[in-house]
Design an enzyme around this catalytic site. Structure first.
Site, PDB file in Angstrom:
ATOM      1  N   GLY A  18      41.971  25.119  47.049  1.00 40.49           N
ATOM      2  CA  GLY A  18      43.143  24.826  47.554  1.00 40.49           C
ATOM      3  C   GLY A  18      44.080  25.196  45.781  1.00 40.49           C
ATOM      4  O   GLY A  18      45.601  24.461  46.012  1.00 40.49           O
ATOM      5  N   ARG A  71      39.103  33.279  68.779  1.00 48.57           N
ATOM      6  CA  ARG A  71      40.086  33.299  68.295  1.00 48.57           C
ATOM      7  C   ARG A  71      41.500  33.077  68.651  1.00 48.57           C
ATOM      8  O   ARG A  71      42.025  32.407  67.954  1.00 48.57           O
ATOM      9  CB  ARG A  71      39.899  35.081  67.581  1.00 48.57           C
ATOM     10  CG  ARG A  71      40.331  34.979  65.755  1.00 48.57           C
ATOM     11  CD  ARG A  71      40.292  36.027  65.333  1.00 48.57           C
ATOM     12  NE  ARG A  71      38.523  36.363  65.499  1.00 48.57           N
ATOM     13  CZ  ARG A  71      38.202  36.169  64.332  1.00 48.57           C
ATOM     14  NH1 ARG A  71      38.484  35.797  63.397  1.00 48.57           N
ATOM     15  NH2 ARG A  71      36.573  36.168  64.071  1.00 48.57           N
ATOM     16  N   ASN A 113      50.102  36.040  53.112  1.00 49.91           N
ATOM     17  CA  ASN A 113      49.059  36.089  52.495  1.00 49.91           C
ATOM     18  C   ASN A 113      48.879  36.639  51.225  1.00 49.91           C
ATOM     19  O   ASN A 113      49.336  36.853  50.157  1.00 49.91           O
ATOM     20  CB  ASN A 113      47.725  37.161  52.933  1.00 49.91           C
ATOM     21  CG  ASN A 113      46.259  36.624  52.676  1.00 49.91           C
ATOM     22  OD1 ASN A 113      46.462  35.823  52.817  1.00 49.91           O
ATOM     23  ND2 ASN A 113      45.729  37.572  52.687  1.00 49.91           N
ATOM     24  N   HIS A 115      45.941  37.921  48.736  1.00 54.85           N
ATOM     25  CA  HIS A 115      44.454  38.794  47.873  1.00 54.85           C
ATOM     26  C   HIS A 115      43.656  38.772  46.226  1.00 54.85           C
ATOM     27  O   HIS A 115      45.218  39.694  45.561  1.00 54.85           O
ATOM     28  CB  HIS A 115      44.994  39.623  48.999  1.00 54.85           C
ATOM     29  CG  HIS A 115      43.374  40.307  48.883  1.00 54.85           C
ATOM     30  ND1 HIS A 115      41.999  40.246  49.582  1.00 54.85           N
ATOM     31  CD2 HIS A 115      42.706  41.522  48.658  1.00 54.85           C
ATOM     32  CE1 HIS A 115      41.281  41.123  49.101  1.00 54.85           C
ATOM     33  NE2 HIS A 115      41.924  42.185  48.786  1.00 54.85           N
ATOM     34  N   GLU A 149      46.293  44.243  60.587  1.00 53.88           N
ATOM     35  CA  GLU A 149      44.953  44.510  60.122  1.00 53.88           C
ATOM     36  C   GLU A 149      45.232  44.131  58.639  1.00 53.88           C
ATOM     37  O   GLU A 149      45.539  43.306  58.038  1.00 53.88           O
ATOM     38  CB  GLU A 149      45.502  46.354  59.616  1.00 53.88           C
ATOM     39  CG  GLU A 149      45.185  47.590  60.588  1.00 53.88           C
ATOM     40  CD  GLU A 149      45.289  47.604  61.808  1.00 53.88           C
ATOM     41  OE1 GLU A 149      44.700  47.496  62.220  1.00 53.88           O
ATOM     42  OE2 GLU A 149      46.318  47.926  62.062  1.00 53.88           O
ATOM     43  N   ASP A 151      44.525  42.385  55.502  1.00 53.25           N
ATOM     44  CA  ASP A 151      44.803  43.115  53.756  1.00 53.25           C
ATOM     45  C   ASP A 151      45.646  44.201  54.075  1.00 53.25           C
ATOM     46  O   ASP A 151      45.185  44.829  52.645  1.00 53.25           O
ATOM     47  CB  ASP A 151      43.267  42.692  52.804  1.00 53.25           C
ATOM     48  CG  ASP A 151      42.696  41.670  53.238  1.00 53.25           C
ATOM     49  OD1 ASP A 151      43.337  40.687  52.962  1.00 53.25           O
ATOM     50  OD2 ASP A 151      41.742  42.093  52.812  1.00 53.25           O
ATOM     51  N   GLN A 179      46.909  34.401  37.669  1.00 54.42           N
ATOM     52  CA  GLN A 179      48.494  35.338  38.368  1.00 54.42           C
ATOM     53  C   GLN A 179      49.112  34.607  39.808  1.00 54.42           C
ATOM     54  O   GLN A 179      49.898  34.733  40.097  1.00 54.42           O
ATOM     55  CB  GLN A 179      47.707  36.492  38.198  1.00 54.42           C
ATOM     56  CG  GLN A 179      47.889  36.912  36.244  1.00 54.42           C
ATOM     57  CD  GLN A 179      49.034  36.230  35.789  1.00 54.42           C
ATOM     58  OE1 GLN A 179      50.335  36.504  36.307  1.00 54.42           O
ATOM     59  NE2 GLN A 179      49.503  35.685  34.540  1.00 54.42           N
TER      60      GLN A 179
HETATM   61  C1  GRF Z   1      41.895  32.761  45.971  1.00 50.04           C
HETATM   62  O1  GRF Z   1      41.319  33.731  45.573  1.00 50.04           O
HETATM   63  C2  GRF Z   1      43.146  33.556  47.632  1.00 50.04           C
HETATM   64  O2  GRF Z   1      43.195  35.059  46.579  1.00 50.04           O
HETATM   65  C3  GRF Z   1      41.937  33.895  47.882  1.00 50.04           C
HETATM   66  O3  GRF Z   1      41.031  33.062  47.976  1.00 50.04           O
HETATM   67  C4  GRF Z   1      41.567  31.929  47.608  1.00 50.04           C
HETATM   68  C5  GRF Z   1      41.381  31.250  47.419  1.00 50.04           C
HETATM   69  O4  GRF Z   1      41.448  30.285  46.078  1.00 50.04           O
HETATM   70  N1  GRF Z   1      42.316  34.070  49.376  1.00 50.04           N
HETATM   71  P1  GRF Z   1      42.312  28.966  46.360  1.00 50.04           P
HETATM   72  O5  GRF Z   1      41.625  27.679  47.086  1.00 50.04           O
HETATM   73  O6  GRF Z   1      44.345  28.549  46.482  1.00 50.04           O
HETATM   74  O7  GRF Z   1      42.189  28.254  44.896  1.00 50.04           O
END
Ligand code: GRF
Length: 223
Positions: A18, A71, A113, A115, A149, A151, A179
């Site tokens: 988190g 799900r 989200n 990524h 889909e 990502d 970042q």
């Molecule tokens: C991050 O690298 C995010 O991009 C990916 O999962 C990781 C989560 O990290 N989706 P955190 O739990 O926010 O520290």
């Protein structure tokens, strides 16, 4: 002094440490993000992000996906919880579950989200490991809207970092993560200000300041 805009009610969905949740909390507390976290939701009871939520007095819930047959059933329960909490925007932050159409339809263009790659490169798991193995010169992170889909939703904001030949998965992941913590609150703030417009695959940002064009070359040549 900056005039306070409306505070968009959000939920942050997590599965782990988190740190992105923390970045969002910190931006709200620093008043650079006009949002209000109505709910922190984890699918794992041992997610450290739950402790972060508690420390900041935020409502949190754990919903163990293994307690649900499908799900869709899990996602329906999530949608109910979000609705009950008055959530407008859902922020996935290290939430390690695929989202079904039930959820995407309920929050169309209202789920973000983050990524850890420059999408569309390296979708899926272990993006940083994929980038190191591929030998790219640049890596980065992406905040995007979630569609059906994995990502592949419309891109809101990206940050680029260099990737060096002696990088490990961990060293690159740390550079990218720093970042992530900058761009996620920024993406949410753009939403909060009503500046994002989705048109097909593309997201248009109102009032964008266009920086002078600048190319970055990596490796940099020695003089
Ligand atoms: C991050 O690298 C995010 O991009 C990916 O999962 C990781 C989560 O990290 N989706 P955190 O739990 O926010 O520290």
């Amino acid at each position: 002094m900056r005039v306070m805009a409306r505070r968009v009610p959000i939920a942050v969905l997590i599965s782990g440490s988190g740190t992105n949740l923390q970045a969002i909390i910190d931006a709200i507390e620093a008043k650079s993000l006009d949002a209000e976290i109505r709910l922190v939701l984890s699918n794992r009871g041992d997610a450290y992000g739950l402790a972060r939520a508690k420390r900041h007095g935020l409502r949190s819930e754990t919903l163990d996906h293994r307690q649900f047959r499908t799900r869709e059933e899990f996602d329906s329960r999530v949608v109910d919880l979000l609705g009950g909490a008055g959530v407008e925007l859902v922020c996935l932050a290290g939430f390690m579950r695929l989202i079904s159409p039930v959820f995407v339809k309920a929050y169309s263009n209202r789920i973000m989200n983050i990524h850890p790659a420059l999408l569309p490169a390296f979708p899926g798991l272990h993006a940083q490991r994929q980038a190191v193995a591929y030998g790219v010169r640049f890596a980065g992170c992406t905040v995007h809207f979630v569609n059906e889909e994995c990502d592949q939703g419309p891109i809101i904001i990206q940050a680029v970092v260099p990737s060096f030949p002696d990088d490990t998965e961990d060293s690159l992941a740390a550079r990218i993560l720093a970042q992530e913590h900058v761009i996620y609150p920024r993406a949410i703030q753009l939403y909060s200000e009503g500046r994002l417009r989705v048109d097909g695959r593309r997201v248009f940002v109102d009032g964008l300041r266009r920086e002078p064009e600048q190319a970055v070359i990596q490796p940099a040549l020695k003089e």
